[in-house]
Design a protein around this motif. Structure first.
Motif, short mmCIF file in Angstrom:
data_model
loop_
_atom_site.label_atom_id
_atom_site.label_comp_id
_atom_site.label_asym_id
_atom_site.label_seq_id
_atom_site.Cartn_x
_atom_site.Cartn_y
_atom_site.Cartn_z
N GLN A 97 103.90 -36.00 -26.22
CA GLN A 97 104.40 -37.04 -26.42
C GLN A 97 102.96 -37.94 -25.74
OE1 GLN A 97 106.11 -33.92 -27.06
NE2 GLN A 97 108.63 -33.51 -26.72
N ALA A 98 103.69 -38.96 -24.69
CA ALA A 98 103.04 -39.42 -23.56
C ALA A 98 103.02 -38.63 -22.45
CB ALA A 98 102.68 -40.80 -23.45
N TYR A 103 102.52 -38.46 -19.60
CA TYR A 103 101.90 -38.52 -18.34
C TYR A 103 103.29 -39.79 -18.18
CZ TYR A 103 100.25 -42.91 -21.30
OH TYR A 103 100.58 -43.90 -22.10
N GLN A 105 108.06 -49.72 -26.74
CA GLN A 105 106.41 -49.43 -25.92
C GLN A 105 105.61 -50.27 -26.04
OE1 GLN A 105 105.90 -47.07 -23.03
NE2 GLN A 105 108.25 -46.48 -23.39
#
Length: 225
Positions: free
Chosen positions: A23-24, A26, A62
């Protein structure tokens, strides 16, 4: 075309890669998303639906939201939109500051972050109630009033959105942002947080696929050709 076989083939090719990505992380809220979810849905212009996997599992869409933002902004502004954002490949990272500075605050296209932030600003200036009007548009095009914002994701993105904040400040410096920087960022992150399922997304893109479609919502009209 046998779409059932197509989906079966795609699922078979992806299965061995299940643990290859991540997953992202950040963005703290996205790091908590279950990485094992997998779904595909095809909705044809004739109304047939083909699906496989977790097609009802909702997720924040997103950057997919940029398509909806562009369709609204282009419908409202017409060709004038291209004075504020280009329509060429960027050839650089989606969140590049260097390219934006070299181009003196004109993003290369609407699908990199700088371009999408400009679109958020355009919609803020054009819509009476940007947050409510944008969500109403997405709900209408998806044919589902249960579509909503994931405000936890939006807040998490703002908390760690340092590069996007830098982009917004640079856009403001070059005169390509009309509204308050923090308000534009808040709206942009809300757009990214729109939560939908594969089935809802598949339905939402029908007006872009059907050449006979003439979709209208308020002052927004999408006419395929």
């Amino acid at each position: 075309m046998n779409y059932e076989d197509v989906l079966k083939t795609i699922a078979g090719e992806i299965e061995p890669l299940r643990n290859a990505g991540r997953q992202a992380d950040y963005i703290p809220a996205l790091a908590k998303v279950n990485p094992d979810r997998f779904g595909i849905c095809i909705t044809t212009v004739d109304g047939e639906i083909f699906e496989r996997g977790d097609v009802d599992e909702r997720f924040s869409i997103q950057s997919v939201t940029k398509v909806f933002s562009l369709s609204m902004a282009l419908s409202l502004m017409g060709e004038k939109l291209w004075k504020r954002v280009g329509k060429e490949p960027s050839g650089a990272a989606f969140n590049s500051l260097i390219q934006l500075e070299l181009d003196r605050g004109i993003p290369r296209n609407p699908f990199i972050n700088a371009g999408a932030i400009v679109l958020a600003d355009v919609l803020m200036s054009a819509l009476a109630e940007p947050e409510a009007d944008y969500l109403a548009f997405v709900r209408e095009i998806a044919g589902d009033d249960t579509v909503g914002y994931d405000r936890d994701v939006a807040a998490s993105e703002r908390e760690k959105g340092y590069i996007n904040a830098a982009i917004a400040n640079m856009l403001k410096y070059y005169g390509n942002l009309e509204n308050d920087i923090e308000e534009v960022l808040r709206f942009y992150f809300l757009q990214c947080s729109v939560e939908m399922s594969c089935r809802q997304l598949s339905r939402a893109f029908l007006p872009f696929a059907d050449r006979k479609s003439d979709f209208a919502f308020g002052n927004v009209r999408l006419t395929s050709s």
